[in-house]
Design a protein around this motif. Structure first.
Motif, mmCIF file in Angstrom:
data_model
loop_
_atom_site.group_PDB
_atom_site.id
_atom_site.type_symbol
_atom_site.label_atom_id
_atom_site.label_comp_id
_atom_site.label_asym_id
_atom_site.label_seq_id
_atom_site.Cartn_x
_atom_site.Cartn_y
_atom_site.Cartn_z
ATOM 1 N N ALA A 4 0.785 -1.338 0.010
ATOM 2 C CA ALA A 4 -0.043 -0.090 -0.097
ATOM 3 C C ALA A 4 0.847 1.337 0.024
ATOM 4 O O ALA A 4 0.595 2.230 -0.549
ATOM 5 N N ASP A 5 1.856 1.260 0.838
ATOM 6 C CA ASP A 5 2.900 2.360 0.734
ATOM 7 C C ASP A 5 3.377 2.448 -0.726
ATOM 8 O O ASP A 5 3.604 3.579 -1.054
ATOM 9 N N TYR A 6 3.833 1.381 -1.101
ATOM 10 C CA TYR A 6 4.523 1.534 -2.429
ATOM 11 C C TYR A 6 3.660 2.138 -3.637
ATOM 12 O O TYR A 6 4.092 3.234 -4.101
ATOM 13 N N THR A 7 2.382 1.477 -3.574
ATOM 14 C CA THR A 7 1.401 2.031 -4.698
ATOM 15 C C THR A 7 1.003 3.621 -4.522
ATOM 16 O O THR A 7 0.934 4.180 -5.390
ATOM 17 N N ALA A 8 1.058 4.027 -3.108
ATOM 18 C CA ALA A 8 0.652 5.341 -3.024
ATOM 19 C C ALA A 8 1.840 6.168 -3.211
ATOM 20 O O ALA A 8 1.343 7.227 -3.904
ATOM 21 N N ALA A 9 3.155 5.913 -2.923
ATOM 22 C CA ALA A 9 4.319 6.586 -3.285
ATOM 23 C C ALA A 9 4.395 6.703 -5.022
ATOM 24 O O ALA A 9 4.758 7.676 -5.345
ATOM 25 N N LEU A 10 3.910 5.498 -5.670
ATOM 26 C CA LEU A 10 4.188 5.731 -7.301
ATOM 27 C C LEU A 10 3.140 6.815 -7.625
ATOM 28 O O LEU A 10 3.472 7.424 -8.609
ATOM 29 N N GLY A 11 2.017 7.096 -6.893
ATOM 30 C CA GLY A 11 0.950 7.862 -7.343
ATOM 31 C C GLY A 11 1.529 9.418 -7.167
ATOM 32 O O GLY A 11 1.140 10.325 -7.930
ATOM 33 N N THR A 16 11.556 5.412 -10.548
ATOM 34 C CA THR A 16 12.549 4.869 -11.530
ATOM 35 C C THR A 16 12.226 3.412 -12.058
ATOM 36 O O THR A 16 11.176 2.684 -11.188
ATOM 37 N N PRO A 17 12.321 2.946 -13.277
ATOM 38 C CA PRO A 17 12.246 1.395 -13.628
ATOM 39 C C PRO A 17 13.154 0.666 -12.781
ATOM 40 O O PRO A 17 14.259 0.908 -12.429
ATOM 41 N N LEU A 18 12.349 -0.590 -12.494
ATOM 42 C CA LEU A 18 12.852 -1.494 -11.721
ATOM 43 C C LEU A 18 14.027 -2.153 -12.399
ATOM 44 O O LEU A 18 13.952 -2.493 -13.555
ATOM 45 N N ALA A 19 15.241 -2.201 -11.797
ATOM 46 C CA ALA A 19 16.446 -2.723 -12.606
ATOM 47 C C ALA A 19 16.771 -4.275 -12.182
ATOM 48 O O ALA A 19 17.477 -4.656 -11.686
ATOM 49 N N ALA A 34 3.724 -6.595 -6.162
ATOM 50 C CA ALA A 34 3.244 -5.284 -6.937
ATOM 51 C C ALA A 34 4.341 -4.450 -7.782
ATOM 52 O O ALA A 34 4.202 -4.025 -8.412
ATOM 53 N N MET A 35 5.701 -4.871 -7.106
ATOM 54 C CA MET A 35 6.644 -4.279 -7.784
ATOM 55 C C MET A 35 6.935 -4.666 -9.059
ATOM 56 O O MET A 35 7.305 -4.345 -10.157
ATOM 57 N N GLU A 36 7.009 -6.202 -8.929
ATOM 58 C CA GLU A 36 7.064 -6.860 -10.401
ATOM 59 C C GLU A 36 6.124 -6.402 -11.413
ATOM 60 O O GLU A 36 6.055 -6.189 -12.408
ATOM 61 N N ALA A 37 4.833 -6.365 -10.798
ATOM 62 C CA ALA A 37 3.602 -5.917 -11.790
ATOM 63 C C ALA A 37 3.827 -4.660 -12.515
ATOM 64 O O ALA A 37 3.604 -4.338 -13.593
ATOM 65 N N LEU A 38 4.380 -3.641 -11.490
ATOM 66 C CA LEU A 38 4.260 -2.190 -11.886
ATOM 67 C C LEU A 38 5.802 -1.778 -12.544
ATOM 68 O O LEU A 38 5.686 -0.890 -13.127
ATOM 69 N N VAL A 42 10.527 2.732 -5.622
ATOM 70 C CA VAL A 42 10.350 4.060 -4.941
ATOM 71 C C VAL A 42 11.362 3.921 -3.937
ATOM 72 O O VAL A 42 11.465 3.047 -2.924
ATOM 73 N N MET A 43 12.320 5.003 -3.824
ATOM 74 C CA MET A 43 13.169 5.059 -2.823
ATOM 75 C C MET A 43 12.578 5.250 -1.488
ATOM 76 O O MET A 43 11.688 5.945 -1.259
ATOM 77 N N GLU A 44 13.135 4.375 -0.496
ATOM 78 C CA GLU A 44 12.318 4.511 0.839
ATOM 79 C C GLU A 44 12.647 5.835 1.459
ATOM 80 O O GLU A 44 11.695 6.274 2.316
ATOM 81 N N GLU A 45 13.659 6.767 1.024
ATOM 82 C CA GLU A 45 13.905 7.896 1.551
ATOM 83 C C GLU A 45 12.731 8.999 1.445
ATOM 84 O O GLU A 45 12.539 9.867 2.137
ATOM 85 N N ARG A 46 12.366 8.718 0.291
ATOM 86 C CA ARG A 46 11.028 9.437 0.143
ATOM 87 C C ARG A 46 9.944 9.579 0.907
ATOM 88 O O ARG A 46 9.167 10.318 1.142
ATOM 89 N N LEU A 47 9.753 8.214 1.507
ATOM 90 C CA LEU A 47 8.731 7.984 2.274
ATOM 91 C C LEU A 47 9.334 8.097 3.882
ATOM 92 O O LEU A 47 8.546 7.513 4.755
ATOM 93 N N LEU A 48 10.449 8.523 4.215
ATOM 94 C CA LEU A 48 10.842 8.665 5.374
ATOM 95 C C LEU A 48 9.756 9.052 6.473
ATOM 96 O O LEU A 48 9.765 8.348 7.614
#
Length: 62
Positions: A4-11, A16-19, A34-38, A42-48
Motif C-alpha cells: 500500500a505504501d509503495y503504490t501510494a508513493a508511485l502516485g 524509476t524503472p525497476l532494474a 506489486a513491484m514486479e507487476a508495476l 520507490v526510494m524509501e528515503e522519499r517515504l521517511l
C-alpha cells in the motif's frame, strides 16, 4: 514499506524503472508482487516521514 505504501508513493511520482527482479518481502509478500507487476521502484528515503511514524507506534498497534 508495504504494498500500500509503495503504490501510494508511485502516485506521487519520482519513481524509476525497476532494474531487475524484486527481492522477496516476507513482511508483505504483496509488495514484491506489486513491484514486479508495476515495474517501478520507490526510494524509501522519499517515504521517511511515514516509515518513522510506523516505527514510533507502540508494538501492540502495529
Amino acid at each position: 514499506m508495504t504494498a500500500a505504501d509503495y503504490t501510494a508513493a508511485l502516485g506521487e511520482g519520482e519513481s524509476t524503472p525497476l532494474a531487475g527482479p524484486p527481492t522477496t518481502s516476507p513482511w508483505d509478500p504483496e509488495l514484491a508482487l506489486a513491484m514486479e507487476a508495476l515495474g517501478s521502484t520507490v526510494m524509501e528515503e522519499r517515504l521517511l516521514p511515514a516509515l518513522l511514524s510506523d516505527l514510533a507506534r507502540p508494538a501492540s498497534s502495529q
